[in-house]
Design an enzyme around this catalytic site. Structure first.
Site, PDB file in Angstrom:
ATOM      1  N   SER A   1       0.803  -1.226   0.000  1.00  9.25           N
ATOM      2  CA  SER A   1       0.000   0.000   0.000  1.00  9.25           C
ATOM      3  C   SER A   1       0.836   1.276   0.000  1.00  9.25           C
ATOM      4  O   SER A   1       0.311   2.348  -0.295  1.00  9.25           O
ATOM      5  CB  SER A   1      -0.949   0.009   1.203  1.00  9.25           C
ATOM      6  OG  SER A   1      -0.231  -0.118   2.421  1.00  9.25           O
TER       7      SER A   1
ATOM      8  N   HIS B   1       0.376   4.915   7.095  1.00 12.49           N
ATOM      9  CA  HIS B   1       1.058   5.487   5.934  1.00 12.49           C
ATOM     10  C   HIS B   1       1.490   6.936   6.134  1.00 12.49           C
ATOM     11  O   HIS B   1       0.824   7.698   6.824  1.00 12.49           O
ATOM     12  CB  HIS B   1       0.134   5.417   4.711  1.00 12.49           C
ATOM     13  CG  HIS B   1      -0.417   4.059   4.457  1.00 12.49           C
ATOM     14  ND1 HIS B   1      -1.670   3.681   4.892  1.00 12.49           N
ATOM     15  CD2 HIS B   1       0.125   2.985   3.832  1.00 12.49           C
ATOM     16  CE1 HIS B   1      -1.896   2.421   4.535  1.00 12.49           C
ATOM     17  NE2 HIS B   1      -0.818   1.975   3.894  1.00 12.49           N
TER      18      HIS B   1
ATOM     19  N   ASP C   1      -2.433   8.336   7.903  1.00 12.87           N
ATOM     20  CA  ASP C   1      -3.333   7.520   8.716  1.00 12.87           C
ATOM     21  C   ASP C   1      -2.477   6.696   9.672  1.00 12.87           C
ATOM     22  O   ASP C   1      -1.307   7.019   9.891  1.00 12.87           O
ATOM     23  CB  ASP C   1      -4.254   6.650   7.845  1.00 12.87           C
ATOM     24  CG  ASP C   1      -3.490   5.711   6.921  1.00 12.87           C
ATOM     25  OD1 ASP C   1      -2.294   5.462   7.164  1.00 12.87           O
ATOM     26  OD2 ASP C   1      -4.098   5.204   5.950  1.00 12.87           O
TER      27      ASP C   1
END
Length: 375
Positions: free
Chosen positions: A39, A341, A338
Site C-alpha cells: 500500500s 502510511h 493515517d
C-alpha cells in the site's frame, strides 16, 4: 477486395506498433518504471479486487492534483514515493495500476504499477483483508505484460527496452505487521524465531528478484522496511506513550534490512555490472524525520492526520457531509496520514533522500545515478 482489407488492417497495425515502439525508445522524453509492492506504492490495483484494504473513498487522494483531489486508490493524501520519483525524471503521468482496463499498452510507454495494499513477500500475508495481490502474483502479472511487449516489439527489442527501465520493489511491511499480531491465524502461536523469520523473508524476496532478472529487469531499487515500531498503529496496540517507538519491532526490522542489504550486495557481485540492485535505506530517513520533525516543518510526528490514534483507525468522510473522521487542519504539518502510511509531505522528503542521497541512504548508488546507469 477482402485481401485488400486484410492488408490495410495489417499495415495499420504495423504502423501503430512502430509508433509505440519508437515512443518507448525515447529515454529523453519518458521515464519508464515498473512498480511492485504494497500500500505504500499501490496506485489503485485494490480498487479492482474484492478486499477490505481499499483507499477508494474520501479523504484519500484529497491532495492528489491529477485527480482533482478525488481518491485514486493511493493510501495517502497525495502522491506516493514512486510518483514523486517519476516526476523528478520528467514523467508527465504515472504508471497505471495493472488491473485497470487497457493498462497493458502503457507497459511500453511509462510502465505499469503492480503494487497491492495488504500484500507481502509471503503469499499468506494479508489474508484477513481477503483480497490482495502477493509479490509472487505481481511478478506473474509482469510476465503477462512482458508477453504483450514481445508481441509488439519482439524479444530482442523488449530486452533492450527493459534494460533501461527501473524496477522498484517496496514490500515487507505487512509481513512484519502480521508477525507482530498474535491474532493472525496464519502465524498463530507457532511463529518461528525472529532470526528465522528474517531469513525466510529475505530468501523469498531474493527468489522474486531473480525471477524478475530472468524476465529482463536490470535496474532495481529495493526499498527496505521502515521503522514500523514508530507508526501510530504499532504505538497504539503496544500502548506506548506519545513519542515512543517499539524498540522490539524496530530491532527486528533493522536486522532484516541488514540481511537484505547483504543479499543485494551479493546479487550485484553475481549479476553485475549488467544488472544493479540498489538498496534504499528508508528506515534511517524516516527515523531522522521523526526525531527532528520540527526541522522538516512538521508539527506532529505521533498522531495520524486522519482516522484517529485508537482502533479501528478508519479514515473516511461521513456520507452526506464535508467532515472526515478526525481529519487534521493542515495535512502538510503531519508526518503520518493515517495509522499506517506517511503523508505526501513525508513522502517528498523520503523521495528526495533516495534520489540524491549518499551511500548511507542509497547503496551502492542513488536513484538519480541508477536512472543514468548503462543508459
Amino acid at each position: 477486395m477482402e485481401a485488400l482489407k486484410i492488408s490495410q488492417c495489417f499495415l495499420l497495425w504495423f504502423m501503430c506498433s512502430t509508433v509505440l515502439f519508437l515512443n518507448a525508445l525515447q529515454p529523453c522524453f519518458a521515464f519508464t518504471s515498473f512498480v511492485f509492492g504494497d500500500s505504500l506504492v499501490d496506485a489503485g490495483n485494490n480498487d479492482y479486487i474484492f478486499t477490505l484494504s481499499k483507499a477508494d473513498s474520501p479523504p484519500y487522494g484529497i491532495d492528489f492534483k491529477p485527480s482533482g483531489g478525488h481518491p485514486t486508490g493511493r493510501f495517502t493524501n497525495g502522491r506516493t514515493i514512486s510518483d514523486i520519483v517519476g516526476q523528478a525524471f520528467g514523467a508527465k503521468s504515472f504508471p497505471p495500476p495493472y488491473l485497470a482496463p487497457n493498462a497493458q499498452a502503457n507497459s511500453i510507454l511509462g510502465g505499469i504499477n503492480y503494487a497491492s495494499g495488504a500484500s507481502g513477500i509471503l503469499d499468506e500475508t494479508g489474508v484477513l483483508f481477503i483480497g490482495r495481490v502477493p509479490l509472487r502474483e505481481q511478478v506473474n502479472n509482469f510476465e503477462h505484460s512482458r508477453s504483450y511487449m514481445v508481441k509488439v516489439m519482439g524479444e530482442k527489442n523488449t530486452m533492450e527496452f527493459l534494460k533501461k527501465a527501473i524496477f522498484s520493489v517496496t514490500i515487507g511491511s505487512n509481513d512484519f505487521l502480521n508477525y507482530f499480531q498474535p491474532t493472525i491465524p496464519v502465524f498463530g502461536n507457532g511463529k518461528v524465531s525472529p532470526n528465522l523469520f528474517q531469513d525466510f523473508m529475505v530468501s523469498n524476496l531474493t527468489i522474486h528478484l531473480k525471477r524478475l532478472h530472468l524476465l529482463g529487469a536490470r535496474k532495481f531499487i529495493v526499498v527496505g522496511v521502515g521503522p514500523l515500531g514508530c507508526i501510530p498503529f504499532i504505538r497504539a496496540i503496544k500502548l506506548l506513550p506519545s513519542g515512543q517507538c517499539s524498540a522490539v519491532v524496530n530491532e527486528l526490522i533493522q536486522g532484516y534490512n541488514t540481511k537484505l542489504n547483504g543479499v543485494l550486495d551479493q546479487l550485484n557481485q553475481e549479476l553485475g555490472p549488467e544488472a544493479i540492485f540498489v538498496y534504499a535505506n528508508s528506515f534511517d530517513i524516516f527515523m531522522k524525520i521523526i526525531g527532528n520533525y520540527h526541522q522538516y516543518g512538521f508539527e506532529d510526528a505521533n498522531e495520524p492526520c486522519c482516522g484517529g490514534y485508537f482502533p479501528p483507525f478508519i479514515c473516511f468522510k461521513s456520507s452526506g457531509t464535508n467532515r472526515s473522521t478526525a481529519l487534521c487542519a493542515d495535512r502538510s504539518k503531519y508526518v503520518f496520514w493515517d495509522a499506517y502510511h506517511p503523508t505526501e509531505a513525508a513522502n517528498m522528503i523520503i523521495a528526495k533522500g533516495l534520489l540524491d542521497g549518499d551511500e548511507s541512504v542509497s547503496y551502492p548508488i542513488n536513484i538519480r545515478e541508477l536512472y543514468k546507469y548503462n543508459s
